[in-house]
Each structure stands twice: as structure tokens, then as C-alpha cells.
Design an enzyme around this catalytic site. Structure first.
Site, PDB file in Angstrom:
ATOM      1  CG  PHE A  58      34.246  40.219  33.640  1.00 44.47           C
ATOM      2  CD1 PHE A  58      33.221  40.687  33.942  1.00 44.47           C
ATOM      3  CD2 PHE A  58      34.388  38.950  33.029  1.00 44.47           C
ATOM      4  CE1 PHE A  58      31.944  40.191  33.631  1.00 44.47           C
ATOM      5  CE2 PHE A  58      33.124  38.471  33.111  1.00 44.47           C
ATOM      6  CZ  PHE A  58      31.769  39.123  33.194  1.00 44.47           C
TER       7      PHE A  58
ATOM      8  CG  ASP B 108      39.390  34.234  35.971  1.00 43.38           C
ATOM      9  OD1 ASP B 108      39.431  33.390  34.949  1.00 43.38           O
ATOM     10  OD2 ASP B 108      38.455  35.262  36.191  1.00 43.38           O
TER      11      ASP B 108
ATOM     12  CE  LYS C  23      34.128  33.614  29.436  1.00 43.09           C
ATOM     13  NZ  LYS C  23      32.826  33.547  29.263  1.00 43.09           N
TER      14      LYS C  23
END
Length: 410
Positions: free
Chosen positions: A149, A234, A263
């Protein structure tokens, strides 16, 4: 009790109904309407309190409205919020220097969202492959892992294996090779002279907090070095203290060529992301080839710098390790009592619930009714990712509530 929202007094049920005709239906949120928050707790419009065990998918690693981050944002709001990159601003250099130092890399490309960071990394890796590695134009490939993801843009869903994310959105962007996660042999077989990069999550979050075998990340580093391609990690969900280290790759003492942050870098206040890389990699970008109006804006830079300052003390990484022991012990005690298994590192866990007790969604709804907010992922798996500021008492309470819900069944 209801509270003033907009121009009228409206309850949670009224607000949820009001969304239906005007909001795109691309989310299926739990039926709770949050109006206020502090630390690890949120409150809905009726004044009911909930312990936040999701933390915005790690965007709220430091809790809701952390005082140091709020102060940094307020201070910058009184000075300057946006110039665009048409001009310099007085906060950007310090932000870039601090992020580079935090990751042990050289240069920073500031963006806004995690998906933008991934898209930017894809562009940079391809350009690096053509200009530095010598891959023939238009032939660069990037190796990725199944069940990944990295976001939901058109390019990113092109290499997703989640049909919910892909169906109906083609034609897809070519140039990606998908291999099983945690399979070094498959990864090595997929890498060749056209490979620009290997792009992976050090821990797969959306897949259910899937942690690779010890040595996998070191193996990826060795494969990419031998092949002369980039290792892109990531760390948008796994980074910035979540797993007990600043970056999840640090658990194997690995330094990638490129690290993607997002984030938590915005402290739950503003969207901030970054591509952080070796100088040789980011220097392939020249004026006009890539950009972002809001990337590196002064407000984002001020908040991001304050986030780095919090991490520099090591307090939050240490807290994630210590509370992570409590989390693992609590989940271990539930195995065979409604929990089939779990995977955890730091304050991050994927918990597989016995399907006989309900789906992940049903368990999440039951926990919500008991004042605990979590989110399901695939099947009967739920994710736990509380703010790193959560107290031991609150964490024990959440685990006790989970035990109670499993005992009763969804």
C-alpha cells in the site's frame, strides 16, 4: 447533549445523514463524529469520549494537538503560511537540514501527502536510471511487493494487488514488476539491467502490519547494491518512531538510497511529506521538471521541524519500545481467546480475530461502542496504532476492552 456545529445544533446522527448526499462515498467510516481531541483521546459531538487506537494511520504519532507542535503552528500562522516555491522562505532550509540529518541522507524534496512522495520517488528513480545508470529511455522498471500500500493515485494503483483499489481505474501505468513480499529469491530474479529501483514498505501496514523475516531488509539492500539500482523505503506509516526506532529499516541497520516520509511528519496538523535521498539521486531534478505549490510551505516546514525536534530526544522511540512490550504481552494473552494471531513491532500491531466472532468491521464497531477506536483491514484483521503518548493505564484499558468484546462476540 449536542454541540454547536456550523450554524446549528446537530447530533452525530444528523451530521452523518447530512454527509450522505454531498460527500463522495469513497470511505466507509465508523459512525462516530469527532469534534474535539487531546492526546490519545477524542470526543464526539455529544460529549462521549473514545480512546484513539488508530492515530490517523500513524499521522498522530505524537497524539492529538501536541503542545509543542500546536505552538509551532500558531507561531508560524502569525508570520507566514505560503509563498509557493517561486520564492525562498525562511523556514525551509532548517526543515530540510533537520530531516536529512534525522535519516542520515543528503537532500530533501518536500511534498504534501504520502502518495505525492511515492509518485515523486517513482519519477526521480526513473530519471536517475536514465541519466546515471544508463537504462535506455522508456525502459526503466521498478520492482514492488505484492499486498503493498503506497497510496491510491493512478500510477500507484497500477502496481497494487488490491482489486478494490484497481477495479475500474485502468488503463494502468506500465513499468512495474510485482514480487511476493518477504521473498528475496523472487525479488532478485525480478531485478535486471532495466531496474531503476526496488520500492517496498519495511513493514506492510495496510496488509495487516506484516513484518518481514529478520535479514530481509539487509537482503534487499545487498540485492540492490549488486544490481546497481536504488532501494526506496516507504516509511510513511512505519517511520518516525512508530516501531520503536526513528525508521523501521533501523531494526536491521539498513540505510536505503531513498526514504519516503509523511503522515507523522506533519504532526497531525498539516499534510507534510518528503522524499529524502542521497545527493546523487535527487540532483537529477532540475528547475521545472517537478514541483508542488504547497510543498515546503513555511507552515509545513515549521511543524515538520518541530516534529524532528521531538524525535531527536529519542523519547518517543523509547516510549514505543516500552509500551510495545505491554502491547505484545496483552495480545499474547488473548491468543486462543478470540485472537488467532498477531504481528507487532513497537506500538503497531495487526490482530487476526477469529472469523467466527465477526469481521474486522464488526469488531471495530463493537469496540467503538465501548469507547475504543480502531480500524479493520482485510477480513477479520484489525490494526492497533495508538499515539506514542498513550499511557500504560490507557493501553491496558484498551486491551481489557478488546478481551471483553471478544468474550461477548461482535
Amino acid at each position: 447533549m449536542t454541540v454547536a456545529t456550523g450554524r446549528s445544533l446537530r447530533s452525530s446522527a444528523e451530521l452523518i445523514r447530512a454527509e450522505e448526499p454531498v460527500l463522495a462515498h469513497n470511505y466507509h467510516p465508523l459512525p462516530v463524529v469527532v469534534a474535539r481531541a487531546e492526546g490519545a483521546w477524542v470526543e464526539d459531538v455529544e460529549g462521549r469520549r473514545y480512546l484513539d487506537m488508530l492515530a490517523g494511520y500513524s499521522a498522530l504519532n505524537f497524539g492529538h494537538r501536541h503542545p509543542a507542535l500546536i505552538e509551532a503552528a500558531h507561531r508560524q500562522l502569525d508570520q507566514l503560511t505560503l509563498t509557493s516555491r517561486a520564492f525562498h522562505n525562511d523556514r525551509l532550509a532548517a526543515f530540510a537540514e533537520s530531516v536529512a540529518a534525522l535519516t542520515g541522507l543528503d537532500m530533501v524534496l518536500p511534498m504534501n501527502t504520502g502518495a505525492e512522495a511515492v509518485e515523486s520517488a517513482v519519477k526521480v528513480a526513473r530519471k536517475w536510471a536514465y541519466e546515471v545508470k544508463g537504462v535506455p529511455d522508456g525502459r526503466a522498471t521498478i520492482v514492488v511487493a505484492a499486498d503493498n500500500f503506497h497510496g491510491r493515485t493512478t500510477t500507484i494503483v497500477s502496481f497494487s494487488t488490491d482489486e478494490t483499489a484497481r477495479a475500474g481505474f485502468g488503463p494502468f501505468t506500465p513499468g512495474f514488476r510485482v514480487v511476493p513480499y518477504n521473498d528475496l529469491a523472487a525479488l532478485e530474479a525480478a531485478v535486471d539491467e532495466t531496474t531503476a529501483a526496488v520500492l517496498i514498505e519495511p513493514i506492510q501496514g495496510e496488509a495487516g502490519v506484516v513484518i518481514p523475516d529478520d535479514g530481509y531488509l539487509r537482503g534487499v539492500r545487498k540485492v540492490t547494491r549488486r544490481a546497481g539500482c536504488l532501494f526506496i523505503a516507504d516509511e510513511i506509516q512505519s517511520g518516525l518512531g512508530r516501531t520503536g526506532r526513528t525508521l523501521a529499516v533501523e531494526h536491521e541497520d539498513v540505510v536505503p538510497d531513498v526514504v519516503l516520509l509523511g503522515k507523522a511528519l506533519g504532526g497531525g496538523i498539516v499534510p507534510v511529506s518528503a522524499v529524502v535521498a542521497r545527493r546523487e539521486v535527487l540532483e537529477v531534478l532540475r528547475p521545472g521538471e517537478h514541483g508542488s505549490t504547497f510543498g515546503g510551505n513555511p507552515l509545513a516546514a515549521a511543524v515538520g521541524s518541530a516534529v524532528v525536534e521531538l524525535l531527536e530526544t529519542g523519547e518517543f522511540q523509547r516510549r514505543a519500545r516500552e509500551a510495545g512490550v505491554l502491547l505484545r504481552d496483552g495480545l499474547s494473552a488473548l491468543v486462543g481467546k478470540g485472537v488467532r494471531g498477531f504481528r507487532a513491532r513497537g506500538l503497531w500491531a495487526g490482530v487476526d480475530i477469529d472469523p467466527a466472532l465477526g469481521t474486522g468491521r464488526e469488531i471495530s464497531e463493537s469496540l467503538m461502542r465501548e469507547g475504543i477506536l480502531v480500524k479493520d483491514t482485510h477480513g477479520s484483521t484489525i490494526r492497533l496504532a495508538p499515539p506514542l503518548t498513550i499511557t500504560n493505564e490507557d493501553l491496558r484499558m484498551a486491551l481489557g476492552t478488546l478481551e471483553s468484546v471478544l468474550r461477548k462476540g461482535a
